[in-house]
Design an enzyme around this catalytic site. Structure first.
Site, PDB file in Angstrom:
ATOM      1  N   ASP A   1     -10.446  -5.180  -1.357  1.00 47.13           N
ATOM      2  CA  ASP A   1      -9.417  -4.715  -0.426  1.00 47.13           C
ATOM      3  C   ASP A   1     -10.040  -3.944   0.726  1.00 47.13           C
ATOM      4  O   ASP A   1     -10.632  -2.880   0.529  1.00 47.13           O
ATOM      5  CB  ASP A   1      -8.439  -3.824  -1.211  1.00 47.13           C
ATOM      6  CG  ASP A   1      -7.257  -3.363  -0.381  1.00 47.13           C
ATOM      7  OD1 ASP A   1      -7.100  -3.821   0.774  1.00 47.13           O
ATOM      8  OD2 ASP A   1      -6.474  -2.536  -0.892  1.00 47.13           O
TER       9      ASP A   1
ATOM     10  N   GLY B   1      -5.513   0.199   7.624  1.00 42.48           N
ATOM     11  CA  GLY B   1      -5.853  -1.212   7.779  1.00 42.48           C
ATOM     12  C   GLY B   1      -6.788  -1.355   8.976  1.00 42.48           C
ATOM     13  O   GLY B   1      -7.003  -0.410   9.738  1.00 42.48           O
TER      14      GLY B   1
ATOM     15  N   ASP C   1       0.841  -1.201   0.000  1.00 40.43           N
ATOM     16  CA  ASP C   1       0.000   0.000   0.000  1.00 40.43           C
ATOM     17  C   ASP C   1       0.872   1.246   0.000  1.00 40.43           C
ATOM     18  O   ASP C   1       1.608   1.493   0.949  1.00 40.43           O
ATOM     19  CB  ASP C   1      -0.903  -0.005   1.243  1.00 40.43           C
ATOM     20  CG  ASP C   1      -2.008  -1.035   1.135  1.00 40.43           C
ATOM     21  OD1 ASP C   1      -2.749  -1.001   0.131  1.00 40.43           O
ATOM     22  OD2 ASP C   1      -2.122  -1.888   2.035  1.00 40.43           O
TER      23      ASP C   1
HETATM   24  C1  DX5 Z   1      -6.369   0.329   2.973  1.00 40.47           C
HETATM   25  C2  DX5 Z   1      -5.432  -0.557   2.228  1.00 40.47           C
HETATM   26  C3  DX5 Z   1      -5.603  -2.011   2.498  1.00 40.47           C
HETATM   27  C4  DX5 Z   1      -5.416  -2.403   3.933  1.00 40.47           C
HETATM   28  C5  DX5 Z   1      -6.132  -3.694   4.168  1.00 40.47           C
HETATM   29  O1  DX5 Z   1      -6.298   1.606   2.484  1.00 40.47           O
HETATM   30  O2  DX5 Z   1      -5.578  -0.389   0.835  1.00 40.47           O
HETATM   31  O3  DX5 Z   1      -4.774  -2.797   1.659  1.00 40.47           O
HETATM   32  O4  DX5 Z   1      -4.095  -2.565   4.303  1.00 40.47           O
HETATM   33  O5  DX5 Z   1      -6.055  -3.992   5.515  1.00 40.47           O
HETATM   34  P1  DX5 Z   1      -7.160  -4.829   6.254  1.00 40.47           P
HETATM   35  O6  DX5 Z   1      -7.173  -6.185   5.624  1.00 40.47           O
HETATM   36  O7  DX5 Z   1      -6.689  -4.839   7.660  1.00 40.47           O
HETATM   37  O8  DX5 Z   1      -8.480  -4.119   6.090  1.00 40.47           O
HETATM   38 ZN    ZN Z   2      -4.527  -1.839  -0.503  1.00 35.54          ZN
END
Ligand code: DX5
Ligand code: ZN
Length: 230
Positions: free
Chosen positions: A188, A161, A44
């Site tokens: 995602d 996340g 990311d």
């Molecule tokens: C959020 C990112 C995601 C994130 C996903 O902006 O694009 O890739 O890291 O994390 P989780 O799985 O914890 O939602």
């Molecule tokens: Zn992402």
């Protein structure tokens, strides 16, 4: 597609591990522990403008490229993707946000800009991915279905996340599939053992998971469960 004992259909679901919240020093051991279930490492890249958060995307990418054998799935959450592309030479997939190539007056895709970015991604040898935020309409993407390999549907607001999946985003996945897109559909944000089945039923073929994978009590089992759902 393989038919297993009648009604259970195994689809070839791919799992991309989001390393956003993995400490760089622990990267290798965390990936090694999950190597049989992970297909890609999801990186990311955030610039503090397109999203409020900032990440050291280039360092994360270099580190993963040097030490890991998995394919790299780069998610650019940056306002000017065209300026960043060359940093991600060696990636398997480079995804940029459609919101960054919209004409500010018409709110339609600026095709010239779109083509420039996608041809640069292809020149780098990567697959072209385009991402949409939860409040961007998926109908915008109709004109580029044939020009991309992958559509990434954000199932949370990009930036962090560990958020909860926004259920209405799965309707977008379904609409994209129904409209005839037959490339990879990646979801995602907030993907866990619990939410993965709905995402797959909606049409997702590639799952990004950060918290749902690395923070699970049994990460390897969690990853397997996410992929093996019908
Ligand atoms: C959020 C990112 C995601 C994130 C996903 O902006 O694009 O890739 O890291 O994390 P989780 O799985 O914890 O939602
Ligand atoms: Zn992402």
């Amino acid at each position: 597609m393989v038919v297993l004992g009648g009604d259970k259909v195994a689809k070839n679901i791919k799992l991309s591990a989001s390393i956003l919240n993995v400490k760089q020093m622990e990267l290798h051991s965390r990936i090694a522990e999950l190597k049989e279930v992970i297909d890609y490492i999801h990186i990311d890249v955030m610039d503090g403008i397109f999203v409020p958060n900032k990440t050291p995307g280039i360092d994360m990418f270099k580190n993963a490229k040097r030490f890991e054998t998995k394919q790299l799935d780069v998610h650019l959450m940056v306002d000017e993707p065209e300026r960043e592309l060359s940093n991600y030479d060696g990636a398997d997939i480079i995804t940029f946000h459609i919101e960054t190539v919209l004409d500010s007056k018409t709110m339609m895709i600026n095709m010239k800009k779109f083509e420039e970015i996608s041809s640069e991604i292809r020149r780098l040898g990567a697959k072209v991915g385009v991402a949409i935020k939860p409040n961007t309409t998926e109908s915008l993407l109709r004109n580029v279905f044939r020009k991309v390999d992958l559509i990434l549907v954000m199932t949370v607001e990009p930036g962090y996340g560990g958020q909860k999946l926004i259920p209405k985003t799965l309707a977008k996945v379904e609409n994209i599939k129904k409209a005839g897109f037959n490339g990879i559909i990646e979801v995602d944000g907030g993907i866990t053992e619990e939410t993965a089945p709905d995402a797959i039923t909606a049409g997702a073929t590639m799952l990004v998971a950060g918290t749902g994978l690395f923070d699970a009590e049994f990460p390897l089992e969690a990853g397997k469960a996410m992929k093996n759902n019908k």
